[in-house]
Design an enzyme around this catalytic site. Sequence first.
Site, PDB file in Angstrom:
ATOM      1  N   CYS A   1      10.652   1.152   1.090  1.00  0.00           N
ATOM      2  CA  CYS A   1       9.406   1.043   0.322  1.00  0.00           C
ATOM      3  C   CYS A   1       9.047  -0.433   0.223  1.00  0.00           C
ATOM      4  O   CYS A   1       9.820  -1.227  -0.343  1.00  0.00           O
ATOM      5  CB  CYS A   1       9.634   1.632  -1.072  1.00  0.00           C
ATOM      6  SG  CYS A   1       8.225   1.453  -2.178  1.00  0.00           S
TER       7      CYS A   1
ATOM      8  N   CYS B   1       3.191  -0.142   4.320  1.00  0.00           N
ATOM      9  CA  CYS B   1       3.619   0.872   3.337  1.00  0.00           C
ATOM     10  C   CYS B   1       4.296   1.944   4.175  1.00  0.00           C
ATOM     11  O   CYS B   1       3.736   2.372   5.201  1.00  0.00           O
ATOM     12  CB  CYS B   1       2.409   1.434   2.604  1.00  0.00           C
ATOM     13  SG  CYS B   1       2.794   2.917   1.638  1.00  0.00           S
TER      14      CYS B   1
END
EC number: 5.1.1.3
Length: 272
Positions: free
Chosen positions: A74, A185
């Site tokens: 992440c 992302c």
Amino acid sequence: MNDGPILVFDSGVGGLSVVATLRQQLPDAALAYTCDNAMLPYGTKADDWLVERIVAVCDAAVEASRASVLVIACNTASTLALEALRAHLAIPVVGTVPAIKPAARLSQSGHIALLATSATVNRPYTRHLIETFAAHCRVQRVAADPLVAQAERLLAGRAMDEAIVSASLEPLWLDSRLDTIVLGCTHFPLLREHLSGLSPWLIHWVDSGEAIARRTAQVSTSPAVANGPGRSWTTAMTPEVTRALHRFGFAAPSLLTITDPIPPLSSSMLPS
Ligand code: DGL
């Protein structure tokens, strides 16, 4: 080092894009997965609260899985909380940072873009990456938080909202010298084919998957060997997340019990 699994962590199902690359590079390694889907998305939440939350969830997940290595799959968590995680945990922690360096190398026009959550595009960590590795480039930073929910829908087997996807990409198509886009992302590589079908000209789409898998292979000297579907944990049990985990070869998740107290998320903690 213990011989537990490699634990992959994300706010939601985005880390499954990293799982796919890890499986290519470490085909025998046992993988486990944890997502903090009760607090998804991370990209619009306040930094101080997020650091405490990420440390508490990862701490509980490392303990439950007896992991030997933790992969923070992440960008939003890594660009904020890596230092705190490494100070807190006794196992190696591999982070995910936007692939600015390879993108700057790959671009022929010198015009690249970073497509990420609003938290990631605005972080000092990201600014530093750009100054260090892409000072010679024009780097357009585009926040595309709505794409996170669209990737979650896709993996749950639901249709994406095409208007939302197109609108999120719109700011990218202003200058045709743009030739390279960083998927900053981990949810976004799950949409890669779709995104590339929407680009009006040829684009190199770059993500961090390979670099994360290489680094994980370096630090996990003797990972446990996969023996059936990997275990998984979530902070909210939903049929959607169970379906997505199953598609990526994980067993049905267990609910993660977080022992450390988590401060409540009040509206005053959200960024304005
Ligand atoms: N997958 C996460 C990332 O790489 C973020 C999604 C979220 O906003 O929670 O940044």
